[in-house]
Design a protein around this motif. Structure first.
Motif, PDB file in Angstrom:
ATOM      1  N   LEU A  35       0.841  -1.227  -0.111  1.00  0.00           N
ATOM      2  CA  LEU A  35       0.057  -0.056  -0.068  1.00  0.00           C
ATOM      3  C   LEU A  35       1.116   1.337   0.042  1.00  0.00           C
ATOM      4  O   LEU A  35       0.333   2.041  -0.607  1.00  0.00           O
ATOM      5  N   LYS A  36       2.074   1.181   0.586  1.00  0.00           N
ATOM      6  CA  LYS A  36       2.880   2.512   0.595  1.00  0.00           C
ATOM      7  C   LYS A  36       3.224   2.961  -0.704  1.00  0.00           C
ATOM      8  O   LYS A  36       3.184   4.075  -0.925  1.00  0.00           O
ATOM      9  N   GLU A  38       1.672   2.546  -3.434  1.00  0.00           N
ATOM     10  CA  GLU A  38       0.443   2.994  -3.878  1.00  0.00           C
ATOM     11  C   GLU A  38       0.126   4.358  -3.495  1.00  0.00           C
ATOM     12  O   GLU A  38      -0.247   5.332  -4.277  1.00  0.00           O
ATOM     13  N   TRP A  39       0.274   4.770  -2.089  1.00  0.00           N
ATOM     14  CA  TRP A  39       0.281   5.958  -1.489  1.00  0.00           C
ATOM     15  C   TRP A  39       1.123   6.887  -2.180  1.00  0.00           C
ATOM     16  O   TRP A  39       0.835   7.981  -2.355  1.00  0.00           O
ATOM     17  N   LEU A  40       2.591   6.462  -2.369  1.00  0.00           N
ATOM     18  CA  LEU A  40       3.401   7.278  -2.944  1.00  0.00           C
ATOM     19  C   LEU A  40       3.157   7.723  -4.261  1.00  0.00           C
ATOM     20  O   LEU A  40       3.104   8.894  -4.733  1.00  0.00           O
ATOM     21  N   TYR A  42       0.147   8.035  -5.406  1.00  0.00           N
ATOM     22  CA  TYR A  42      -1.025   9.013  -5.150  1.00  0.00           C
ATOM     23  C   TYR A  42      -0.497  10.512  -4.760  1.00  0.00           C
ATOM     24  O   TYR A  42      -0.838  11.533  -5.188  1.00  0.00           O
ATOM     25  N   VAL A  43       0.342  10.393  -3.556  1.00  0.00           N
ATOM     26  CA  VAL A  43       1.149  11.596  -3.391  1.00  0.00           C
ATOM     27  C   VAL A  43       1.504  12.406  -4.744  1.00  0.00           C
ATOM     28  O   VAL A  43       1.486  13.601  -4.815  1.00  0.00           O
ATOM     29  N   ARG A  46      -0.968  13.825  -6.656  1.00  0.00           N
ATOM     30  CA  ARG A  46      -1.539  14.934  -6.091  1.00  0.00           C
ATOM     31  C   ARG A  46      -0.490  16.164  -6.395  1.00  0.00           C
ATOM     32  O   ARG A  46      -0.768  17.330  -6.616  1.00  0.00           O
ATOM     33  N   GLU A  47       0.802  16.090  -6.043  1.00  0.00           N
ATOM     34  CA  GLU A  47       1.814  17.187  -6.155  1.00  0.00           C
ATOM     35  C   GLU A  47       1.989  17.663  -7.763  1.00  0.00           C
ATOM     36  O   GLU A  47       1.956  18.944  -7.846  1.00  0.00           O
ATOM     37  N   LEU A  50      -1.241  19.604  -8.136  1.00  0.00           N
ATOM     38  CA  LEU A  50      -1.270  21.024  -7.632  1.00  0.00           C
ATOM     39  C   LEU A  50      -0.034  22.015  -7.942  1.00  0.00           C
ATOM     40  O   LEU A  50       0.415  23.106  -7.493  1.00  0.00           O
ATOM     41  N   LEU A  52       3.420  21.302  -7.332  1.00  0.00           N
ATOM     42  CA  LEU A  52       4.020  21.126  -6.393  1.00  0.00           C
ATOM     43  C   LEU A  52       5.511  20.118  -6.707  1.00  0.00           C
ATOM     44  O   LEU A  52       6.267  19.986  -6.040  1.00  0.00           O
TER      45      LEU A  52
ATOM     46  N   LEU B  19      -2.355  18.796   0.978  1.00  0.00           N
ATOM     47  CA  LEU B  19      -2.362  18.365  -0.495  1.00  0.00           C
ATOM     48  C   LEU B  19      -3.580  17.751  -0.981  1.00  0.00           C
ATOM     49  O   LEU B  19      -4.083  17.793  -1.887  1.00  0.00           O
ATOM     50  N   LEU B  23      -3.705  14.314   3.634  1.00  0.00           N
ATOM     51  CA  LEU B  23      -2.402  14.420   3.182  1.00  0.00           C
ATOM     52  C   LEU B  23      -1.562  15.523   3.160  1.00  0.00           C
ATOM     53  O   LEU B  23      -2.174  16.651   2.864  1.00  0.00           O
ATOM     54  N   ARG B  25       2.157  18.079   3.682  1.00  0.00           N
ATOM     55  CA  ARG B  25       3.754  17.939   3.185  1.00  0.00           C
ATOM     56  C   ARG B  25       4.243  19.279   4.150  1.00  0.00           C
ATOM     57  O   ARG B  25       3.624  20.307   4.354  1.00  0.00           O
ATOM     58  N   ARG B  35       6.104  13.878   3.194  1.00  0.00           N
ATOM     59  CA  ARG B  35       4.884  13.738   3.015  1.00  0.00           C
ATOM     60  C   ARG B  35       4.182  12.864   4.022  1.00  0.00           C
ATOM     61  O   ARG B  35       4.920  11.837   4.226  1.00  0.00           O
ATOM     62  N   TYR B  39      -4.094   6.912   4.456  1.00  0.00           N
ATOM     63  CA  TYR B  39      -4.864   6.357   3.264  1.00  0.00           C
ATOM     64  C   TYR B  39      -5.758   5.026   3.348  1.00  0.00           C
ATOM     65  O   TYR B  39      -5.457   4.247   4.152  1.00  0.00           O
ATOM     66  N   PHE B  53       0.936   6.923   6.698  1.00  0.00           N
ATOM     67  CA  PHE B  53       2.388   6.721   6.076  1.00  0.00           C
ATOM     68  C   PHE B  53       3.067   8.116   6.153  1.00  0.00           C
ATOM     69  O   PHE B  53       2.498   9.075   6.279  1.00  0.00           O
TER      70      PHE B  53
END
Lengths: 53, 168
Positions: A35-36, A38-40, A42-43, A46-47, A50, A52, B19, B23, B25, B35, B39, B53
């Motif tokens: 999952l991490k 997957e989360w990365l 997603y992060v 998003r960046e 935005l 960023l 974010l 989420l 940062r 970050r 989740y 996370f």
């Protein structure tokens, strides 16, 4: 029965997932461990959205 | 569920940027960008459970900075001030930092001023020869407290150690 409130669905007994076999549970544990990543993803998405990144 | 960055920034030693709903940062004085967030889980429950996370630039070790722990604490406190929050963590043993992560969560829990309102429930899974540290934190007044704990215990018990961590 699903419980609802403003902002979305909240947990009910039906929300809890039951696994029938150890193999199914092992696959779920493997999924959780990934999952991490997957989360990365997603992060990062998003960046970029935005501006960023 | 949307966490409030304004509340976090009232006390945060670093400026936190939101974010998404869960989420955030922030950048430290050592120029490390973190970050941090939650989740949605889909393995223990269909709703209401979230994994926590955190990652830094390049996901590497960064210089020790106690202010980072302060920011993490504020984000966790904001999460647990919500209605019916359940936080799950599972520490990946494959990069050998799992015990560090596990200790971080326990350290936060033990230092949290409202920890009497929460339960930290941990389990170690012997999985493919690795020890996988897992844990769950939830409020004692969660309406499904017993069911969630039982479901977690059921999930972690008897994980078959003969099944490889990486599917072949």
């Amino acid at each position: 029965m699903r419980r609802e409130k403003k902002g979305g669905i909240i947990m009910s007994k039906d929300s809890l997932i039951k696994y029938r076999t150890a193999e199914e549970r092992a696959a779920a544990i493997r999924g959780m461990l990934n999952l991490k990543n997957e989360w990365l993803d997603y992060v990062n998405k998003r960046e970029v959205e935005l501006g960023l990144a | 569920m949307r966490l409030s960055v304004d509340k976090i920034n009232q006390a945060s030693p670093y400026w936190v940027v939101q974010l998404d709903d869960m989420l955030f940062r922030f950048r430290t004085e050592n120029d490390v960008t973190y970050r941090i967030g939650f989740y949605k889980d889909s393995y223990l429950a269909r709703e209401g459970v979230y994994h926590f996370f955190i990652s830094n630039t390049n996901d590497t070790f960064a210089p020790h900075d106690p202010k980072v722990f302060s920011v993490i604490s504020l984000v966790l406190e904001e999460f647990f001030s919500q209605e019916e929050p359940v936080m799950l963590y599972i520490c990946d043993p494959r990069d050998h930092r799992e015990s560090i992560r596990s200790r971080l969560y326990e350290r936060w829990f033990n230092s949290y001023s409202k920890r009497d309102d929460l339960t930290l429930h941990t389990a170690n899974i012997d999985f493919d020869g690795y020890i996988v540290y897992t844990g769950m934190i939830l409020r004692k007044d969660h309406p499904l407290y017993n069911e969630v704990i039982a479901s977690f215990d059921e999930f972690v018990k008897d994980a078959p150690s003969s099944i490889p961590l990486e599917p072949k």
